[in-house]
Write an enzyme that holds these catalytic residues in place. Structure first.
Site, PDB file in Angstrom:
ATOM      1  N   HIS A 120       0.821  -1.215   0.000  1.00 52.05           N
ATOM      2  CA  HIS A 120       0.000   0.000   0.000  1.00 52.05           C
ATOM      3  C   HIS A 120       0.855   1.265   0.000  1.00 52.05           C
ATOM      4  O   HIS A 120       0.422   2.327  -0.416  1.00 52.05           O
ATOM      5  CB  HIS A 120      -0.915   0.041   1.226  1.00 52.05           C
ATOM      6  N   HIS A 175       5.721   6.353   6.951  1.00 49.87           N
ATOM      7  CA  HIS A 175       5.406   5.964   5.570  1.00 49.87           C
ATOM      8  C   HIS A 175       4.892   7.194   4.826  1.00 49.87           C
ATOM      9  O   HIS A 175       4.726   8.261   5.426  1.00 49.87           O
ATOM     10  CB  HIS A 175       4.368   4.837   5.571  1.00 49.87           C
ATOM     11  N   HIS A 218       2.329   8.936   1.464  1.00 48.48           N
ATOM     12  CA  HIS A 218       1.191   8.861   0.540  1.00 48.48           C
ATOM     13  C   HIS A 218       1.495   9.843  -0.580  1.00 48.48           C
ATOM     14  O   HIS A 218       1.869  10.989  -0.315  1.00 48.48           O
ATOM     15  CB  HIS A 218      -0.112   9.262   1.242  1.00 48.48           C
ATOM     16  N   GLU A 234      -2.922  13.266   1.738  1.00 53.21           N
ATOM     17  CA  GLU A 234      -4.218  12.805   2.261  1.00 53.21           C
ATOM     18  C   GLU A 234      -4.974  13.981   2.847  1.00 53.21           C
ATOM     19  O   GLU A 234      -6.112  14.255   2.466  1.00 53.21           O
ATOM     20  CB  GLU A 234      -3.987  11.712   3.309  1.00 53.21           C
ATOM     21  N   HIS A 248       3.703  10.341   7.128  1.00 54.56           N
ATOM     22  CA  HIS A 248       3.061  10.025   8.405  1.00 54.56           C
ATOM     23  C   HIS A 248       4.049   9.319   9.322  1.00 54.56           C
ATOM     24  O   HIS A 248       4.618   8.290   8.930  1.00 54.56           O
ATOM     25  CB  HIS A 248       1.848   9.103   8.190  1.00 54.56           C
ATOM     26  N   THR A 308      -5.980   6.130   8.253  1.00 51.15           N
ATOM     27  CA  THR A 308      -6.519   6.452   6.924  1.00 51.15           C
ATOM     28  C   THR A 308      -6.588   5.217   6.030  1.00 51.15           C
ATOM     29  O   THR A 308      -6.826   5.341   4.825  1.00 51.15           O
ATOM     30  CB  THR A 308      -5.674   7.538   6.232  1.00 51.15           C
TER      31      THR A 308
HETATM   32  O1  1SD Z   1      -1.794   3.667   6.252  1.00 55.17           O
HETATM   33  C1  1SD Z   1      -1.203   3.421   7.491  1.00 55.17           C
HETATM   34  C2  1SD Z   1      -1.034   1.936   7.654  1.00 55.17           C
HETATM   35  O2  1SD Z   1      -0.085   1.468   6.715  1.00 55.17           O
HETATM   36  C3  1SD Z   1      -0.564   1.596   9.012  1.00 55.17           C
HETATM   37  O3  1SD Z   1       0.732   2.096   9.165  1.00 55.17           O
HETATM   38  C4  1SD Z   1      -1.464   2.230  10.011  1.00 55.17           C
HETATM   39  C5  1SD Z   1      -0.943   1.958  11.397  1.00 55.17           C
HETATM   40  O4  1SD Z   1      -0.953   0.607  11.589  1.00 55.17           O
HETATM   41  O5  1SD Z   1      -1.521   3.625   9.812  1.00 55.17           O
HETATM   42  C6  1SD Z   1      -2.058   3.991   8.595  1.00 55.17           C
HETATM   43  S1  1SD Z   1      -2.115   5.764   8.577  1.00 55.17           S
HETATM   44  O6  1SD Z   1      -3.366   6.191   9.198  1.00 55.17           O
HETATM   45  O7  1SD Z   1      -0.957   6.292   9.277  1.00 55.17           O
HETATM   46  N1  1SD Z   1      -2.126   6.270   7.098  1.00 55.17           N
HETATM   47 ZN    ZN Z   2      -0.540   7.190   6.382  1.00 55.74          ZN
END
Ligand code: 1SD
Ligand code: ZN
Length: 274
Positions: A70, A102, A104, A114, A127, A211
């Site tokens: 993802h 990570h 987006h 986002e 994030h 998200t």
């Molecule tokens: O999209 C991430 C997801 O990969 C995971 O890291 C999760 C935490 O377990 O967080 C979401 S996010 O809300 O930080 N986008």
């Molecule tokens: Zn995220």
């Protein structure tokens, strides 16, 4: 939609508008991301600077980069190593420990943040996911309204590369397929990935969710005003190197891996300064 969630760029049949069919929480009242409407902020003078601890030291052990199908995720090879990387203060209800970070992003043709600012999407969003130190596992934290704290940073494209991102960008080629992971040879301090030091006192705060499914509504969100600069070519590396899990014989580039803004409903977005 089958059993799996996805982004519209993979298959509109399992994209964000279908997530609530898989996980009812994704249709909840406190979902993320949201549009940050700067005319409708509520200033909160109690939102002082966040205290970043361990962000300024190279962590013991190696950074691990992974393609989770993802996004691309950076974490420490040994989970224990992040024990001393924490955030507190700044109106956060507890101290939180860093778990992973990570990104987006969009496509060659468009932006991919986002959160949106006054209705506008920015090129990319970072994030940094933190867990409340009261809880030991992500599963446990998901059972509590203040279980997680995520820091969000927008990116702005510059003509010159941001050398602090060289190690991550160079590592992308090693995680081009879903499931790939690599331990990075060179280390760096987390603080080097943030906007210029001392420019972190302007931020937005609201209560929301993850998200991605299961969209748990357990996140104290902090989205910073000041963007991180990234070179045009560096951003292009995210868009063009990474792939979603293959659904057939052809590889599908990982693009537009963002969820669109969700209704704010009765929530308020607070601002640390006017
Ligand atoms: O999209 C991430 C997801 O990969 C995971 O890291 C999760 C935490 O377990 O967080 C979401 S996010 O809300 O930080 N986008
Ligand atoms: Zn995220």
């Amino acid at each position: 939609a089958g059993g799996q969630w996805c982004y519209d760029s993979q298959d509109p049949k399992c994209g964000p508008s279908h997530w609530k069919e898989l996980k009812a929480t994704c249709g909840g009242d406190k979902q993320s991301p949201v549009n940050i409407d700067r005319r409708r902020l509520q200033r909160d003078s109690g939102l002082g600077d966040i205290l970043f601890e361990g962000y300024d030291q190279a962590p013991p052990g190696k950074w691990r980069l992974a393609n989770n199908g993802h996004t691309v995720v950076l974490s420490l090879a040994s989970e224990l190593a992040s024990e001393h990387i924490t955030i507190s203060g700044g109106g956060l209800p507890s101290r939180y420990r860093a778990l992973q970070l990570h990104f987006h992003w969009g496509s060659p043709a468009g932006n991919g943040s986002e959160h949106t600012l006054d209705g506008r999407q920015l090129p990319m969003e970072l994030h940094i996911v933190h867990i409340n130190v009261k809880y030991r596992t992500l599963a446990e934290a998901k059972g509590h309204p203040n279980g997680l704290a995520v820091l969000g940073f927008f990116f702005q494209v510059s003509e010159t590369p941001n050398a602090n991102y060289n190690t991550i960008v160079a590592g992308l080629r090693n995680v081009s397929q879903a499931g790939d992971s690599v331990d990075l040879a060179s280390t760096f301090r987390l603080s080097t990935l943030l906007p210029h030091a001392g420019r972190l006192s302007g931020y937005y705060r609201y209560q929301g969710s993850l998200t991605t499914p299961d969209c748990s509504e357990v996140v104290v969100w902090t989205v910073f005003e000041e963007p991180v600069e990234i070179g045009r070519e560096q951003l292009r590396a995210f868009v063009s190197t990474l792939h979603f899990p293959a659904a057939g014989p052809t590889l599908l580039k990982m693009t537009n891996n963002f969820r669109p803004p969700q209704p704010l409903r009765s929530r308020k977005v607070f601002a640390s300064r006017a």
